[in-house]
Design a protein around this motif. Structure first.
Motif, PDB file in Angstrom:
ATOM      1  N   LEU A   9      96.238  91.307  -3.789  1.00  0.00           N
ATOM      2  CA  LEU A   9      95.630  92.216  -4.748  1.00  0.00           C
ATOM      3  C   LEU A   9      95.971  91.894  -6.194  1.00  0.00           C
ATOM      4  O   LEU A   9      95.372  92.466  -7.094  1.00  0.00           O
ATOM      5  N   ALA A  10      96.889  90.978  -6.429  1.00  0.00           N
ATOM      6  CA  ALA A  10      97.286  90.661  -7.795  1.00  0.00           C
ATOM      7  C   ALA A  10      96.108  90.249  -8.670  1.00  0.00           C
ATOM      8  O   ALA A  10      95.993  90.717  -9.797  1.00  0.00           O
ATOM      9  N   ALA A  15      92.374  91.770 -13.104  1.00  0.00           N
ATOM     10  CA  ALA A  15      90.998  91.995 -13.541  1.00  0.00           C
ATOM     11  C   ALA A  15      90.772  93.463 -13.892  1.00  0.00           C
ATOM     12  O   ALA A  15      90.146  93.779 -14.898  1.00  0.00           O
ATOM     13  N   ALA A  16      91.280  94.360 -13.059  1.00  0.00           N
ATOM     14  CA  ALA A  16      91.062  95.791 -13.286  1.00  0.00           C
ATOM     15  C   ALA A  16      91.787  96.275 -14.531  1.00  0.00           C
ATOM     16  O   ALA A  16      91.337  97.201 -15.191  1.00  0.00           O
ATOM     17  N   CYS A  17      92.901  95.658 -14.848  1.00  0.00           N
ATOM     18  CA  CYS A  17      93.698  96.111 -15.981  1.00  0.00           C
ATOM     19  C   CYS A  17      93.414  95.299 -17.230  1.00  0.00           C
ATOM     20  O   CYS A  17      94.055  95.492 -18.253  1.00  0.00           O
ATOM     21  N   MET A 102     101.449  98.367  -8.063  1.00  0.00           N
ATOM     22  CA  MET A 102     100.993  97.093  -8.643  1.00  0.00           C
ATOM     23  C   MET A 102      99.669  97.275  -9.389  1.00  0.00           C
ATOM     24  O   MET A 102      99.425  96.612 -10.389  1.00  0.00           O
ATOM     25  N   MET A 103      98.831  98.168  -8.881  1.00  0.00           N
ATOM     26  CA  MET A 103      97.513  98.385  -9.471  1.00  0.00           C
ATOM     27  C   MET A 103      97.554  99.464 -10.563  1.00  0.00           C
ATOM     28  O   MET A 103      96.525  99.826 -11.101  1.00  0.00           O
ATOM     29  N   ILE A 126      86.207 104.281  -6.220  1.00  0.00           N
ATOM     30  CA  ILE A 126      87.591 103.807  -6.163  1.00  0.00           C
ATOM     31  C   ILE A 126      88.005 103.470  -7.590  1.00  0.00           C
ATOM     32  O   ILE A 126      87.313 102.720  -8.281  1.00  0.00           O
ATOM     33  N   LEU A 127      89.132 104.041  -8.008  1.00  0.00           N
ATOM     34  CA  LEU A 127      89.629 103.806  -9.358  1.00  0.00           C
ATOM     35  C   LEU A 127      90.968 103.083  -9.312  1.00  0.00           C
ATOM     36  O   LEU A 127      91.838 103.427  -8.505  1.00  0.00           O
TER      37      LEU A 127
END
Length: 167
Positions: A9-10, A15-17, A102-103, A126-127
């Motif tokens: 998931l890293a 990408a999400a952050c 982590m997310m 999903i957030l």
């Protein structure tokens, strides 16, 4: 298994952050996010989400069950009343909490709930860290002994997509 989950998931976390920050800034953000995420989850459960009728007791209860179970910052004992088999889910919940850190927080925000007897369909987003990452998802909650619960099958299905499979 948890280490593999975190490694897998890293890239999504980056990408999400919006990319990599230095470790100190990431640690500060991680510490701040769970309380914000918990407040967001509590508000979503109380308000029911965008298309959830908070004045309808079943819709509100379904939204609460859904947001509580899948909020990575909520403690496992708070999720137990909303899970079909909380004892079996415990190891997965621990791994999911680590992944959530982590997310910078994983939440599932209901956008609509449709109740049909003892089954409810939940449309949700999903957030990651409070930012929508995947929209227009669908799940299911069932009523058992007067309480809305996420089934083991539904729980494990979502966890598999989050790369935190059930044991």
């Amino acid at each position: 298994a948890a280490a593999l989950t975190l490694v897998a998931l890293a890239p999504l976390a980056a990408a999400a952050c919006g990319g990599d920050d230095d470790d100190e800034a990431s640690a500060e953000t991680t510490e701040a996010e769970p309380s914000e995420t918990t407040e967001t989850t509590e508000a979503a459960a109380e308000e029911g989400g965008a298309g959830v009728d908070a004045s309808d007791p079943d819709e509100a209860a379904v939204a609460e069950a859904w947001t509580t179970v899948f909020d990575s910052s909520v403690a496992a004992d708070a999720k137990a009343p909303f899970l079909e088999d909380p004892a079996a889910a415990a190891p997965t919940l621990a791994a999911y909490a680590t992944t959530g850190q982590m997310m910078q927080g994983i939440t599932l925000a209901p956008t609509d709930v449709t109740v049909d007897g003892d089954t409810a369909t939940v449309n949700y987003d999903i957030l990651f860290a409070g930012t929508p990452a995947y929209e227009h998802q669908t799940g299911e909650v069932v009523q058992r002994d007067g309480a809305w619960k996420v089934t083991t099958e539904q729980f494990c299905s979502f966890m598999a997509t989050a790369r935190t499979p059930c044991a």
